[in-house]
Motif scaffolding. Structure first.
Motif, PDB file in Angstrom:
ATOM      1  N   TYR A  87       3.868  -6.785  22.095  1.00  0.00           N
ATOM      2  CA  TYR A  87       4.882  -5.853  21.627  1.00  0.00           C
ATOM      3  C   TYR A  87       6.248  -6.299  22.118  1.00  0.00           C
ATOM      4  CZ  TYR A  87       1.252  -2.433  20.568  1.00  0.00           C
ATOM      5  OH  TYR A  87       0.179  -1.783  20.054  1.00  0.00           O
ATOM      6  N   ASP A  88       7.251  -6.201  21.249  1.00  0.00           N
ATOM      7  CA  ASP A  88       8.624  -6.402  21.676  1.00  0.00           C
ATOM      8  C   ASP A  88       9.210  -5.053  22.057  1.00  0.00           C
ATOM      9  OD1 ASP A  88       8.614  -9.125  21.229  1.00  0.00           O
ATOM     10  OD2 ASP A  88       9.247  -8.926  19.144  1.00  0.00           O
ATOM     11  N   VAL A  89      10.356  -5.087  22.700  1.00  0.00           N
ATOM     12  CA  VAL A  89      11.037  -3.842  23.036  1.00  0.00           C
ATOM     13  C   VAL A  89      11.459  -3.188  21.733  1.00  0.00           C
ATOM     14  CG1 VAL A  89      13.041  -2.861  24.197  1.00  0.00           C
ATOM     15  CG2 VAL A  89      11.849  -4.790  25.206  1.00  0.00           C
ATOM     16  N   ARG A  90      11.194  -1.906  21.636  1.00  0.00           N
ATOM     17  CA  ARG A  90      11.556  -1.212  20.403  1.00  0.00           C
ATOM     18  C   ARG A  90      12.571  -0.126  20.699  1.00  0.00           C
ATOM     19  NH1 ARG A  90       9.052   3.748  19.258  1.00  0.00           N
ATOM     20  NH2 ARG A  90       7.575   4.366  20.828  1.00  0.00           N
ATOM     21  N   GLN A  91      13.314   0.206  19.656  1.00  0.00           N
ATOM     22  CA  GLN A  91      14.280   1.290  19.767  1.00  0.00           C
ATOM     23  C   GLN A  91      13.570   2.607  19.491  1.00  0.00           C
ATOM     24  OE1 GLN A  91      17.553   0.399  17.193  1.00  0.00           O
ATOM     25  NE2 GLN A  91      17.955  -1.554  18.182  1.00  0.00           N
ATOM     26  N   SER A  92      14.192   3.695  19.887  1.00  0.00           N
ATOM     27  CA  SER A  92      13.555   4.997  19.713  1.00  0.00           C
ATOM     28  C   SER A  92      13.383   5.370  18.243  1.00  0.00           C
ATOM     29  CB  SER A  92      14.356   6.083  20.435  1.00  0.00           C
ATOM     30  OG  SER A  92      15.659   6.163  19.871  1.00  0.00           O
ATOM     31  N   SER A  93      14.147   4.735  17.355  1.00  0.00           N
ATOM     32  CA  SER A  93      14.037   5.058  15.927  1.00  0.00           C
ATOM     33  C   SER A  93      12.970   4.214  15.223  1.00  0.00           C
ATOM     34  CB  SER A  93      15.388   4.843  15.247  1.00  0.00           C
ATOM     35  OG  SER A  93      15.763   3.481  15.336  1.00  0.00           O
ATOM     36  N   GLU A  94      12.221   3.419  15.955  1.00  0.00           N
ATOM     37  CA  GLU A  94      11.197   2.563  15.347  1.00  0.00           C
ATOM     38  C   GLU A  94       9.794   3.031  15.711  1.00  0.00           C
ATOM     39  OE1 GLU A  94      13.151  -1.859  15.080  1.00  0.00           O
ATOM     40  OE2 GLU A  94      12.045  -1.338  16.875  1.00  0.00           O
ATOM     41  N   ARG A  95       8.880   2.798  14.783  1.00  0.00           N
ATOM     42  CA  ARG A  95       7.463   3.017  15.041  1.00  0.00           C
ATOM     43  C   ARG A  95       6.772   1.664  14.924  1.00  0.00           C
ATOM     44  NH1 ARG A  95       5.606   6.298  10.504  1.00  0.00           N
ATOM     45  NH2 ARG A  95       7.482   5.520   9.537  1.00  0.00           N
ATOM     46  N   GLN A  96       5.750   1.448  15.725  1.00  0.00           N
ATOM     47  CA  GLN A  96       5.007   0.194  15.679  1.00  0.00           C
ATOM     48  C   GLN A  96       3.527   0.490  15.524  1.00  0.00           C
ATOM     49  OE1 GLN A  96       5.822  -1.962  19.287  1.00  0.00           O
ATOM     50  NE2 GLN A  96       7.817  -2.614  18.592  1.00  0.00           N
ATOM     51  N   ARG A  97       2.866  -0.375  14.762  1.00  0.00           N
ATOM     52  CA  ARG A  97       1.412  -0.317  14.683  1.00  0.00           C
ATOM     53  C   ARG A  97       0.911  -1.750  14.641  1.00  0.00           C
ATOM     54  NH1 ARG A  97       2.418   0.508   9.154  1.00  0.00           N
ATOM     55  NH2 ARG A  97       1.123  -0.834   7.856  1.00  0.00           N
ATOM     56  N   VAL A  98      -0.298  -1.944  15.121  1.00  0.00           N
ATOM     57  CA  VAL A  98      -0.901  -3.270  15.163  1.00  0.00           C
ATOM     58  C   VAL A  98      -1.969  -3.347  14.083  1.00  0.00           C
ATOM     59  CG1 VAL A  98      -2.178  -4.911  16.578  1.00  0.00           C
ATOM     60  CG2 VAL A  98      -0.457  -3.447  17.628  1.00  0.00           C
ATOM     61  N   GLU A  99      -1.803  -4.296  13.166  1.00  0.00           N
ATOM     62  CA  GLU A  99      -2.789  -4.513  12.113  1.00  0.00           C
ATOM     63  C   GLU A  99      -3.641  -5.722  12.470  1.00  0.00           C
ATOM     64  OE1 GLU A  99      -0.891  -4.851   8.315  1.00  0.00           O
ATOM     65  OE2 GLU A  99      -0.447  -2.710   8.234  1.00  0.00           O
ATOM     66  N   VAL A 100      -4.948  -5.585  12.261  1.00  0.00           N
ATOM     67  CA  VAL A 100      -5.909  -6.642  12.569  1.00  0.00           C
ATOM     68  C   VAL A 100      -6.680  -6.961  11.288  1.00  0.00           C
ATOM     69  CG1 VAL A 100      -7.908  -7.274  13.978  1.00  0.00           C
ATOM     70  CG2 VAL A 100      -6.123  -5.791  14.927  1.00  0.00           C
ATOM     71  N   ARG A 101      -6.733  -8.259  10.958  1.00  0.00           N
ATOM     72  CA  ARG A 101      -7.498  -8.697   9.785  1.00  0.00           C
ATOM     73  C   ARG A 101      -8.489  -9.769  10.220  1.00  0.00           C
ATOM     74  NH1 ARG A 101      -2.218  -8.934   7.952  1.00  0.00           N
ATOM     75  NH2 ARG A 101      -2.306 -11.184   8.023  1.00  0.00           N
ATOM     76  N   LEU A 102      -9.721  -9.640   9.726  1.00  0.00           N
ATOM     77  CA  LEU A 102     -10.769 -10.627   9.982  1.00  0.00           C
ATOM     78  C   LEU A 102     -10.933 -11.443   8.704  1.00  0.00           C
ATOM     79  CD1 LEU A 102     -13.035 -11.818  11.730  1.00  0.00           C
ATOM     80  CD2 LEU A 102     -14.512  -9.984  10.915  1.00  0.00           C
TER      81      LEU A 102
END
Length: 170
Positions: free
Chosen positions: A88-103
């Motif tokens: 994860y990089d540093v994010r601003q409060s106005s951002e949302r992050q999710r981690v996508e995984v593909r096999l």
């Protein structure tokens, strides 16, 4: 007399170095549950000696991407933990992050796609790993709509309205 002194010194030093005498034939300490070896950058081995293994490529936003030689019983969540997890990089409060995984399987294409939170919530719902699989991890960032964005849109619309007004007035 000299040999007696050397024997006495050896017996005195013996309790100070138990690790030196506890080495197994594989070069690890007795009682170690699994061997973890990195022979070169990007190549990792996580398995017990004598176990059947597969090689799986892990790419994308993980701390340690590369080729992983793992036990055939290793599941996707364990493999992701072995890679060090998502980067994860540093994010601003106005951002949302999710981690996508593909096999991805070379013969079948993408066989499984989900988020890391789904993997944690539903253990065992993913397909078993096979020789030659690739796991691709992406961190997706979405910016929330806030006052700054609204101000930009209002300013752009106002500029266009003023331009149309100026052109129509002449």
């Amino acid at each position: 007399m000299r040999s007696f002194a050397l024997c006495a010194l050896f017996l005195l030093l013996l309790p100070l170095a138990p690790e030196a005498f506890a080495q197994g034939s594989q070069g690890g300490r007795i009682g170690r549950s699994e061997q973890v070896i990195s022979t070169s950058p990007g190549y990792y081995q996580f398995h017990q000696p004598g176990e059947a293994t597969i090689q799986v490529q892990v790419e994308g936003a993980v701390r340690n991407p590369g080729l992983y030689e793992i036990s055939v019983q290793t599941d996707l969540s364990r493999l992701l933990a072995l890679t060090g997890g998502a980067n994860y990089d540093v994010r601003q409060s106005s951002e949302r992050q999710r981690v996508e995984v593909r096999l991805f399987r070379p013969s079948e294409g993408v066989v499984y796609a989900t988020t890391s939170s789904d993997i944690a919530a539903n253990p065992g719902s993913y397909p078993p790993l096979r020789e030659g699989d690739s796991v691709i991890v992406d961190v997706i960032r979405k910016r929330n709509f806030g006052w700054q964005e609204a101000g930009i849109i209002v300013g752009a619309v106002s500029a266009v309205a003023l331009l149309v007004n100026a052109v129509a007035g002449n």
